[in-house]
Scaffold this motif. Structure first.
Motif, PDB file in Angstrom:
ATOM      1  N   GLU A   1      45.109 119.614  32.776  1.00 13.57           N
ATOM      2  CA  GLU A   1      43.502 118.874  33.603  1.00 13.57           C
ATOM      3  C   GLU A   1      41.824 118.460  32.756  1.00 13.57           C
ATOM      4  OE1 GLU A   1      43.316 122.117  37.120  1.00 13.57           O
ATOM      5  OE2 GLU A   1      45.330 121.837  37.258  1.00 13.57           O
TER       6      GLU A   1
ATOM      7  N   ARG B   1      49.764 122.568  32.561  1.00 14.43           N
ATOM      8  CA  ARG B   1      48.995 121.399  33.395  1.00 14.43           C
ATOM      9  C   ARG B   1      48.291 120.710  32.992  1.00 14.43           C
ATOM     10  NH1 ARG B   1      47.995 123.350  37.425  1.00 14.43           N
ATOM     11  NH2 ARG B   1      48.214 125.579  37.433  1.00 14.43           N
TER      12      ARG B   1
ATOM     13  N   GLN C   1      36.829 124.996  28.055  1.00 12.62           N
ATOM     14  CA  GLN C   1      38.493 125.150  28.301  1.00 12.62           C
ATOM     15  C   GLN C   1      38.682 126.612  29.239  1.00 12.62           C
ATOM     16  OE1 GLN C   1      40.221 125.346  25.218  1.00 12.62           O
ATOM     17  NE2 GLN C   1      39.055 125.571  23.700  1.00 12.62           N
ATOM     18  N   TRP C   2      39.533 126.425  29.722  1.00 18.02           N
ATOM     19  CA  TRP C   2      40.377 127.887  29.977  1.00 18.02           C
ATOM     20  C   TRP C   2      42.034 127.131  30.579  1.00 18.02           C
ATOM     21  CZ3 TRP C   2      38.189 132.275  29.571  1.00 18.02           C
ATOM     22  CH2 TRP C   2      39.146 132.802  30.813  1.00 18.02           C
TER      23      TRP C   2
ATOM     24  N   ALA D   1      47.744 125.962  34.523  1.00 16.57           N
ATOM     25  CA  ALA D   1      46.566 124.931  34.311  1.00 16.57           C
ATOM     26  C   ALA D   1      45.529 124.981  33.098  1.00 16.57           C
ATOM     27  CB  ALA D   1      45.824 124.870  35.511  1.00 16.57           C
TER      28      ALA D   1
ATOM     29  N   HIS E   1      36.826 120.360  30.291  1.00 19.01           N
ATOM     30  CA  HIS E   1      35.316 119.942  31.295  1.00 19.01           C
ATOM     31  C   HIS E   1      34.935 119.281  29.607  1.00 19.01           C
ATOM     32  CE1 HIS E   1      32.584 118.560  33.982  1.00 19.01           C
ATOM     33  NE2 HIS E   1      32.185 119.201  32.950  1.00 19.01           N
TER      34      HIS E   1
ATOM     35  N   LEU F   1      35.239 125.663  36.148  1.00 23.08           N
ATOM     36  CA  LEU F   1      37.231 126.379  35.435  1.00 23.08           C
ATOM     37  C   LEU F   1      37.748 127.577  36.001  1.00 23.08           C
ATOM     38  CD1 LEU F   1      37.226 124.316  32.053  1.00 23.08           C
ATOM     39  CD2 LEU F   1      37.471 123.605  34.418  1.00 23.08           C
TER      40      LEU F   1
ATOM     41  N   THR G   1      37.996 116.732  33.311  1.00 28.76           N
ATOM     42  CA  THR G   1      37.754 116.451  33.877  1.00 28.76           C
ATOM     43  C   THR G   1      36.012 115.752  33.156  1.00 28.76           C
ATOM     44  OG1 THR G   1      36.468 118.690  34.013  1.00 28.76           O
ATOM     45  CG2 THR G   1      37.810 117.282  36.212  1.00 28.76           C
TER      46      THR G   1
ATOM     47  N   LYS H   1      42.705 123.867  31.878  1.00 31.97           N
ATOM     48  CA  LYS H   1      41.594 122.718  32.112  1.00 31.97           C
ATOM     49  C   LYS H   1      40.423 121.860  31.178  1.00 31.97           C
ATOM     50  CE  LYS H   1      42.036 125.605  36.642  1.00 31.97           C
ATOM     51  NZ  LYS H   1      41.281 125.413  37.271  1.00 31.97           N
TER      52      LYS H   1
END
Length: 300
Positions: free
Chosen positions: A70, A68, A199-200, A227, A231, A267, A72, A229
Motif C-alpha cells: 500500500e 499487500r 514504512q511499516w 499490509a 508513505h 501507518l 501513499t 505500507k
C-alpha cells in the motif's frame, strides 16, 4: 579440474559487465582501493541499468506474495529527473524490496545502500551491485568509499535510498532512531532534496535473527499477507541550513527523523505504543528520536 568444478567456479566469480568508467572518475581510483570501487563508481555515473528497470516493471508483483503493498504520497514530478536522497526508516531485511517497489510505483528508479556482506555474496551480490546498489562497509576504513560512490550517483542525477539509522532500528517501540549525520551532510553539501520514506509491515516478513526463523516468518507472511505500507512525504525543509555551520548537520538529522516519524504515524494508527508484531530475535537496545511517534512542531 572437473567440468562441474569449473562451472561452479565460474558461477561463484561471475560479474555482469559494468559500464565504462569515465576518465575524470578513473583518476580518483587509487591502486590500494578495493577492486569493486571502480565498478561502483562507473555504475553510479551511468543511467540506471535497463535490466533493473525491466525487473522493477515486470516483477514487482513478487513482493505482493508476502503482503499487500500500500503506497501513499509521492515524489513531485519536477524532482524525479534530478538527484534525490530518499531517507527511509529501516525495519527489517525485507524492507528494501518493499521500498524499491513503492518508489518504482511513483516514478523513481532507486539505488539502494546495502551492507558489504550482501554485496559480497556470489551471483546476488554482483547483480545487486549492477542495479546501482551502494556498498556500505560500516565501522571500517572502507566506509568512506560509500560516500564517494553516493556523491557520484547524486551528481549524476541518481535516486539514492539510504537509511539514516544506519541499521535496522532497535528502539523498543519501533519508532525511528535519530540516525547519524552522514545523510544530512551529503544533503547539505550537495544541495540535494531529501524525501522521507516511512514504512511499516515489512518487519513481519523476515525476522531479525539469521536462523531458520526467517523461513518461518516468510511462510507466515505468505499465509497472512500483512499490509506492507509505504508513505512518501514532501521534501524535508533544509534550505535554511548550511554545510559547515556549527550544529546544522545535527539540525538536519533531527528534521529528517521527524519527517520520517510524522509519515509513519498514520501507518501505525493502532500501534503507537508498541508494534503488534513482536520479533523476539530483535534486540531493543536503542531509543527512538521521538518516542511514541510524538514529534514537536517547533524543531529548530
Amino acid at each position: 579440474m572437473s567440468l562441474g568444478t569449473r562451472l561452479r567456479t565460474r558461477l561463484l566469480t561471475w560479474q555482469p559487465r559494468p559500464p565504462e568508467l569515465p576518465d575524470d572518475l578513473a583518476r580518483l581510483v587509487q591502486p590500494d582501493d578495493p577492486e569493486w570501487f571502480a565498478r561502483e563508481m562507473a555504475i553510479a555515473a551511468a543511467p540506471p541499468w535497463w535490466v533493473w528497470r525491466f525487473v522493477l516493471g515486470s516483477f514487482s508483483w513478487l513482493v505482493s506474495i508476502f503482503g499487500r503493498v500500500e503506497v501513499t504520497g509521492g515524489v513531485p514530478e519536477e524532482l524525479r529527473n534530478g538527484p534525490l536522497l530518499l531517507a527511509a526508516n529501516h525495519i527489517g531485511d525485507f524492507d528494501p524490496f518493499v521500498v524499491a517497489v513503492a518508489l518504482h510505483e511513483v516514478g523513481v528508479v532507486p539505488r539502494i545502500m546495502a551492507t558489504g556482506g550482501i554485496m559480497s555474496a556470489p551471483v546476488a551480490g554482483p547483480l545487486l551491485e549492477r542495479t546501482g546498489a551502494i556498498r556500505v562497509e560500516r565501522g571500517t576504513e572502507l566506509a568512506r568509499h560509500a560516500v564517494r560512490v553516493t556523491e557520484v550517483a547524486l551528481v549524476s542525477g541518481g535516486h539514492v535510498v539510504a537509511y539514516p539509522e544506519g541499521r535496522v532500528g532497535l528502539a523498543a517501540d519501533g519508532w525511528p532512531e535519530r540516525g547519524r549525520t552522514g545523510m544530512a551532510r551529503l544533503a547539505l553539501g550537495l544541495g540535494v532534496p531529501v524525501i522521507p520514506v516511512s514504512q511499516w509491515g515489512a518487519h513481519e516478513v523476515l525476522q531479525y535473527g539469521n536462523d531458520w526463523g526467517k523461513l518461518r516468518t516468510a511462510v507466515r507472511a505468505v499465509v497472512r499477507r500483512p499490509a506492507l505500507k509505504v508513505h512518501i512525504g514532501p521534501p524535508v525543509q533544509l534550505d535554511d541550513l548550511q554545510m559547515g555551520r556549527v550544529g546544522d548537520a545535527n539540525r538536519a538529522r533531527y528534521r529528517i527523523a521527524a519527517a520520517i516519524t510524522r509519515g509513519l504515524v498514520p501507518l501505525r494508527a493502532d500501534e503507537t505504543d508498541r508494534p503488534a508484531f513482536v520479533d523476539p530475535t530483535r534486540p531493543t537496545t536503542a531509543v527512538a528520536a521521538y518516542p511514541g511517534g510524538v514529534v514537536p512542531w517547533d524543531i529548530p
